[in-house]
Design a protein around this motif. Structure first.
Motif: not given
Length: 245
Positions: A153-154, A196-201, A203-212, A222-230
């Motif tokens: 987002l930033l 970063g956490a807000v941006s990933v959450f 993109a993945v869990y609200i907008e449901k986007r399938d990104l790398k 590597v798929p965007l999601g759990f790893v980047s959030l971690t």
């Protein structure tokens, strides 16, 4: 007389180039129990003549029982090994990074205190992980920034942040390894971790986007999601812990 099946391999080996796929083909054939008749193509002219004679575009080429099998990927398919899909999603790079960081943290803890499992080892694990992930991003800043701009987002509002992020992550990680300048390192880690956490959450869990994920560089699968959030949650936790100490 050998009872092994025989494979004939033609591969390029000159004074300036040894074909890696030729070596891989020979090794694979040996592992599968073949006696290999290894024919070296020792010049560009010899290689071009071979390709023209057999109407092929590349070398190496493997022949078994007089039948052309093909190049290395064709040989893998012939012996029952699935070809790797270059576009397939994978967590292998992340597993390698986190596993290596954990071993380095344990080794550092042992060297420093003679004990493997310590609170400091956990701190080092997170800090070393941050540094290694930052290095992966800095290998190709342009590629990383292209991927990062897809969801952060930033960075979308201020593009330069995509170029600053890896250096900020490395800066915070190095200081956390040293246990120095906590009042500088922790806020940096906390800021980039929260954004970063807000941006990933989102993109993945609200907008449901399938990104790398750009976490290990822009060219990863590597798929965007759990790893980047971690990664981001680890930075947040580490920053809060360092400030609390």
């Amino acid at each position: 007389m050998s009872s092994k099946p025989v494979a004939t391999l033609y591969r390029m080996k000159t004074d300036t180039h040894v074909c890696p796929f030729g070596l891989k083909s020979r090794a694979l054939l040996n592992r599968k129990g073949y006696d290999v008749e290894d024919h070296l193509l020792t010049s560009r002219e010899e290689t071009d003549a071979f390709k023209q004679a057999h109407d092929v575009k590349t070398t190496p080429q493997t022949f078994i029982d007089g039948k052309r099998i093909g190049g290395y990927d064709d040989l893998k398919a012939f012996v029952g090994q699935a070809a790797k899909d270059p576009d397939a999603k994978t967590y292998t790079p992340v597993i390698a990074i986190f596993a290596s960081a954990a071993l380095m943290a344990l080794a550092t803890s042992w060297a420093a205190s003679g004990t493997l499992i310590t609170v400091r080892a956990l701190e080092w694990f997170i800090a070393i992980s941050m540094c290694v992930l930052a290095i992966q991003k800095m290998r190709d800043l342009e590629s990383f920034s292209n991927s990062f701009l897809g969801y952060d987002l930033l960075a979308r509002k201020w593009v330069r942040y995509a170029y600053i992020y890896p250096f900020a992550e490395l800066f915070a990680g190095v200081l956390m390894i040293a246990g120095a300048l906590t009042l500088i390192a922790a806020p940096v880690a906390l800021f980039i971790g929260v954004v970063g956490a807000v941006s990933v959450f989102r993109a993945v869990y609200i907008e449901k986007r399938d990104l790398k994920c750009a976490c290990v560089g822009g060219n990863s699968n590597v798929p965007l999601g759990f790893v980047s959030l971690t990664e981001n949650l680890m930075m947040i936790a580490m920053a809060i812990w360092m400030l609390a100490k």
